[in-house]
Enzyme design. Sequence first.
Site, PDB file in Angstrom:
ATOM      1  N   ARG A 243       0.860  -1.179   0.000  1.00  0.00           N
ATOM      2  CA  ARG A 243       0.000   0.000   0.000  1.00  0.00           C
ATOM      3  C   ARG A 243       0.903   1.238   0.000  1.00  0.00           C
ATOM      4  O   ARG A 243       1.524   1.575   1.004  1.00  0.00           O
ATOM      5  CB  ARG A 243      -0.871  -0.023   1.260  1.00  0.00           C
ATOM      6  CG  ARG A 243      -1.981   0.989   1.294  1.00  0.00           C
ATOM      7  CD  ARG A 243      -2.606   1.012   2.676  1.00  0.00           C
ATOM      8  NE  ARG A 243      -1.737   1.681   3.639  1.00  0.00           N
ATOM      9  CZ  ARG A 243      -1.601   1.313   4.912  1.00  0.00           C
ATOM     10  NH1 ARG A 243      -2.241   0.254   5.373  1.00  0.00           N
ATOM     11  NH2 ARG A 243      -0.814   1.995   5.721  1.00  0.00           N
ATOM     12  N   HIS A 247      -3.217   4.378   5.078  1.00  0.00           N
ATOM     13  CA  HIS A 247      -4.423   3.544   5.110  1.00  0.00           C
ATOM     14  C   HIS A 247      -5.613   4.298   4.515  1.00  0.00           C
ATOM     15  O   HIS A 247      -6.344   3.778   3.677  1.00  0.00           O
ATOM     16  CB  HIS A 247      -4.723   3.123   6.543  1.00  0.00           C
ATOM     17  CG  HIS A 247      -5.966   2.324   6.694  1.00  0.00           C
ATOM     18  ND1 HIS A 247      -6.083   1.033   6.211  1.00  0.00           N
ATOM     19  CD2 HIS A 247      -7.164   2.621   7.265  1.00  0.00           C
ATOM     20  CE1 HIS A 247      -7.290   0.576   6.481  1.00  0.00           C
ATOM     21  NE2 HIS A 247      -7.970   1.515   7.111  1.00  0.00           N
ATOM     22  N   TYR A 256       4.461   4.583  11.633  1.00  0.00           N
ATOM     23  CA  TYR A 256       4.665   3.139  11.761  1.00  0.00           C
ATOM     24  C   TYR A 256       5.429   2.471  10.614  1.00  0.00           C
ATOM     25  O   TYR A 256       5.678   1.272  10.662  1.00  0.00           O
ATOM     26  CB  TYR A 256       3.315   2.419  11.949  1.00  0.00           C
ATOM     27  CG  TYR A 256       2.306   2.638  10.833  1.00  0.00           C
ATOM     28  CD1 TYR A 256       2.330   1.875   9.676  1.00  0.00           C
ATOM     29  CD2 TYR A 256       1.309   3.598  10.962  1.00  0.00           C
ATOM     30  CE1 TYR A 256       1.398   2.055   8.672  1.00  0.00           C
ATOM     31  CE2 TYR A 256       0.357   3.790   9.971  1.00  0.00           C
ATOM     32  CZ  TYR A 256       0.406   3.012   8.825  1.00  0.00           C
ATOM     33  OH  TYR A 256      -0.523   3.203   7.834  1.00  0.00           O
TER      34      TYR A 256
END
Length: 363
Positions: A243, A247, A256
Amino acid sequence: MTAVLDAPMTAPAPAGLPRETALALYRAMVLGRAFDTTATTFTRQGRLAVYPSSRGQEACQVAPVLALRPTDWVFPTYRESVALLTRGIAPVEVLTLFRGDRHCGYDPRAHRAAPQCTPLATQCLHAAGLADAARTAGDDLVALAFVGDGATSEGDFHEAVNYAAVRRAPVVFLVQNNQYAISVPLAKQTAARTLADKAAGYGAAGVRVDGNDAPAVHRAVAEAAERARAGGGPTLVEAVTYRMEAHTNADDDTRYRPREEIASWARKDPVARLERLLLADGTLDEAAAAAVADEADGLSRTLRRDFETPPTCDPAEMFRHVYRHPPHRLRAQAAALAGELAGAGDGERADGEQTDGEQEEGS
């Protein structure tokens, strides 16, 4: 017995696809990238509240749709905007759900595409149920459920794959392993060697494929669909991808994952990778690539134009089609809303308010 692969296989890229299929993959991926870029821009402009980007996962969304028949069904998550676009749904309709309309924006039956699903893994149950009903009725169709790697930790995923394997339902579970369930990396979700390994526990076939290799994904899904159509039961296809964006636009992915990791995966970009492959083998030339780029620009212009018109919503519609005789509390709420919309005071009566003596139903 249900077809079982003792160990997940890495599906190799085919030596070649039919020219028409290869070009269709390329065109759909370029259009998908343009759509995704435009939708992401809407969020940065404050014109779209939330959008989960598909950037970097185009091969996992385009190739499966093109590997299916028009009569097959797809069950998307909230991230499958490019898959829905490839299914032939108008760009502005793909974004309707994200604009706050309770409708998904398109006719699921006409496109054989279920509404985008936000709850994790529930679409897997829907796919298994529809596929099993079709098999029982003698309908020659396959259901494909898109799943994220995080959703494989949900109970609904387990129940759906288990049910499909027991019933030999014609389902393909396509797991897009994009490495993260929001901020949780795959290593903290499962101790399994691969997600495709999980298939053996259900008695289903399991295949692992390079999710950034569009021809390989197309081949894996096409083979799984035909196996399902022939009575071989479900297949769990793990497509390993990444990705590229956060998100959603509301997520801060810098907290992260390191920038170096993103840069490494950017070099594996599925759109650029397919373009290089097709240019190298002569399937695509510069003129054809330019024509597709022009078409993608046109799609973006059309989406920007159509996006100027907001969806027409009737707030009172939320009270309809739930009860034949709505209970008092809902009728009172509907009346209050009607009064507010009309600019009336709280004491005024609005159409639909319950009269004395009427019986509640469903309370």
